[in-house]
Each structure stands twice: as structure tokens, then as C-alpha cells.
Design an enzyme around this catalytic site. Sequence first.
Site, PDB file in Angstrom:
ATOM      1  N   LYS A  54       0.838  -1.209   0.000  1.00 55.86           N
ATOM      2  CA  LYS A  54       0.000   0.000   0.000  1.00 55.86           C
ATOM      3  C   LYS A  54       0.870   1.254   0.000  1.00 55.86           C
ATOM      4  O   LYS A  54       0.619   2.206  -0.737  1.00 55.86           O
ATOM      5  CB  LYS A  54      -0.926  -0.002   1.232  1.00 55.86           C
ATOM      6  CG  LYS A  54      -2.017  -1.060   1.158  1.00 55.86           C
ATOM      7  CD  LYS A  54      -2.755  -1.222   2.481  1.00 55.86           C
ATOM      8  CE  LYS A  54      -3.775  -2.365   2.390  1.00 55.86           C
ATOM      9  NZ  LYS A  54      -4.471  -2.642   3.646  1.00 55.86           N
ATOM     10  N   GLN A  98      -4.337  -0.929   9.772  1.00 59.58           N
ATOM     11  CA  GLN A  98      -4.296  -2.289   9.247  1.00 59.58           C
ATOM     12  C   GLN A  98      -4.875  -3.265  10.268  1.00 59.58           C
ATOM     13  O   GLN A  98      -4.502  -3.256  11.441  1.00 59.58           O
ATOM     14  CB  GLN A  98      -2.845  -2.667   8.888  1.00 59.58           C
ATOM     15  CG  GLN A  98      -2.695  -4.017   8.216  1.00 59.58           C
ATOM     16  CD  GLN A  98      -3.312  -4.087   6.805  1.00 59.58           C
ATOM     17  OE1 GLN A  98      -3.473  -3.064   6.130  1.00 59.58           O
ATOM     18  NE2 GLN A  98      -3.686  -5.268   6.382  1.00 59.58           N
ATOM     19  N   ASP A 121     -10.792   3.505   4.532  1.00 59.57           N
ATOM     20  CA  ASP A 121     -11.156   2.084   4.478  1.00 59.57           C
ATOM     21  C   ASP A 121     -12.669   1.873   4.552  1.00 59.57           C
ATOM     22  O   ASP A 121     -13.153   0.772   4.288  1.00 59.57           O
ATOM     23  CB  ASP A 121     -10.541   1.366   5.693  1.00 59.57           C
ATOM     24  CG  ASP A 121      -9.460   0.379   5.290  1.00 59.57           C
ATOM     25  OD1 ASP A 121      -9.448  -0.034   4.121  1.00 59.57           O
ATOM     26  OD2 ASP A 121      -8.650   0.017   6.155  1.00 59.57           O
TER      27      ASP A 121
HETATM   28  N1  GUN Z   1      -6.716  -6.467   6.690  1.00 56.57           N
HETATM   29  C1  GUN Z   1      -7.060  -7.274   5.653  1.00 56.57           C
HETATM   30  N2  GUN Z   1      -7.621  -6.562   4.661  1.00 56.57           N
HETATM   31  C2  GUN Z   1      -7.643  -5.281   5.077  1.00 56.57           C
HETATM   32  C3  GUN Z   1      -8.102  -4.068   4.488  1.00 56.57           C
HETATM   33  O1  GUN Z   1      -8.624  -4.021   3.370  1.00 56.57           O
HETATM   34  N3  GUN Z   1      -7.929  -2.951   5.238  1.00 56.57           N
HETATM   35  C4  GUN Z   1      -7.367  -2.980   6.483  1.00 56.57           C
HETATM   36  N4  GUN Z   1      -7.256  -1.857   7.144  1.00 56.57           N
HETATM   37  N5  GUN Z   1      -6.945  -4.081   7.052  1.00 56.57           N
HETATM   38  C5  GUN Z   1      -7.078  -5.231   6.339  1.00 56.57           C
END
Ligand code: GUN
Length: 309
Positions: A54, A98, A121
Site C-alpha cells: 500500500k 491495518q 477504508d
Molecule cells: N486487513 C485485511 N484486509 C484489510 C483491508 O482491506 N484494510 C485494512 N485496514 N486491514 C485489512
Amino acid sequence: MTAQILDGTRISGEIREKIGEEVAALKAEHGFVPGLTVIQVGEVPESSAYVKMKEKAANKAGFLSRKINLPVDASEAELLDEIHRQNEHPDIDGILVQLPVPDEFDENKILSAVAIEKDVDGFNPYSVGMLSASKDRFIAPATPVGIMELIRRTGIDMKGKEAVVLGRSNIVGKPTAALLLKEHATVTICHSRTKDLPSVTSRADILVVAVGRELMVTSEYIKEGAVVIDVGVNYTEDEKKFKEVYLDFPDFIEKLEKKGYGYFGDVHYPQALKKASWITPVPGGVGPMTIASLLMNTVTLARRRRLGE
Ligand code: GUN
């Protein structure tokens, strides 16, 4: 029928290139670039890999990209403090915590602490509610946004179609169902407790699979001509099994032999290829789309917050 491949790597590359151009234009015309902060607690290897991807993608698109890694023994209060700092930061447009956070943390409290206008998110309960209520100005989570873009690229009209989502997670299953509903599909969510799963999934014109069980969806789960979206990424070092499954795919096997590991989707790809009209590969399907969607969400938030759009 032999399915066509929904190439997430190629499509996300196109989207990311467009975002790069948009970022350059924002900088030239308005004097800012979108800012994204990714916060991780501890070092779960899988999370670290995603966070790195990311951060790298955001940098490449010309964003201000920040990664904050709190130590594994950080407290919930420290994480909340960090979120509040990012909420106040004038250069940051999107904040992503995350998941998973450590078990002893109150996930709901943490996700609620992310300011709505920076909730990239879409996991703040307010954003979840906005999506569920089909309000226009919601931010939907990145993976479901990527899934919807892939379905759109097939050219099929979702209106009135039978869509089945296998998996009911807050990150993928539920928000994907909400987005499909918004497109006027007839949506069923099913899961591990559903009776006679194949009889439900084989009704689907659009089948989205996000259960995290390798090769679970075999031919009998799939309707002839369905669009199949496979969200599962299941790590494997089982060379024997891999070679059995991908007998007719020497390039897959070559890759596994080189690296010593590979991935299975939740869908049995070779069987799905023979029955579906479209199928996403694993890897190279949904995964890259998630990153592109995260960048798109960040740009959307930046334009709203800074330009009042
Ligand atoms: N953990 C697994 N997938 C995601 C996601 O799309 N966003 C976040 N913040 N954590 C994750």
C-alpha cells in the site's frame, strides 16, 4: 465454455496510471498531493506485506505516503493517540489502520476513532451505516470497490441478476453484498453454516467467493456462464497438491518451483475456467484491485476535504 480472464494486474495498472495523472494535475492546479497514513501495530508478516504494498503504491502514484509502525506491545491508548494526531494533520487525507489489531484492543473503538472525512477504508461504523443505507457520499472498503470494478469490466448488466456472496466478513462479504444490492442485483449472502452450499451458489450469475478455504469452490458450485470473483489467497508449499491441481498450467508450476511456495484461490481455478464466463486468477485478480481502490478512495477524500467537492 472457457472463461475469459479478469486481469486485475492489468486493470489496476491502468487505474493507477490515471490516478498518477490526476495527482500531478492536483499538484499543478491546486498545490497539494493526496496524503495517506497507514498504521500497523506489531509485525504480523501478512499485514506487513500488505502495508508495504500500500505504501509503495501510494508513493508511486505521487501521494504523500506515511507508514506508522507501532511496536507489538503498544497500548490501545497509544494507537488512539496516533489516530487522533493523523485526524488533525492538515496534509493527511486518508487514514488506514491495518487489521487485525491485537486481540485485546477494542476494534470498534479504534475504527470509530478515525475521522469520517479521512476514513479511507470505510470501516468506521458511521461509514458502514452510510453504505448500508445506500447514501451517496459513502466510502466503501477497497476490496469490494475493486471487486465491483472487475464485475463492471465484464460488461454485464448487474440489474436483476442473481448475485451470491460466499463469506460474510465485514471487510469483504457484507460490503460487497451492499454494493451489489445498490446495482440492483438480487443478492444472497451464504457462509459455512449455509445448508447445501452448492445448490445456492450454483444459482449465481455473479459469484463472489471470500471464505479463505483453498479450492473449496469446485465445478458443482458454479453455474454455467457465471462471473466468478475469487477473493481467496491461500499460501501453500504443498508442491504435490499444487501440481495435481495445476496439471495443465506449466507456467504456474514453474513459478512454484522457483519460489518454493504458491497460492490457491478459494475457487478451483482449472474447474472454474471450464464453466464460468469470466474468472479472476489468484494471484493477479482481486488483490491488485484492492490497492488501486485504496488510492482512488484517498483521492476522493482529498478532493472532498480540500476542494469541497
Ligand atoms: N486487513 C485485511 N484486509 C484489510 C483491508 O482491506 N484494510 C485494512 N485496514 N486491514 C485489512
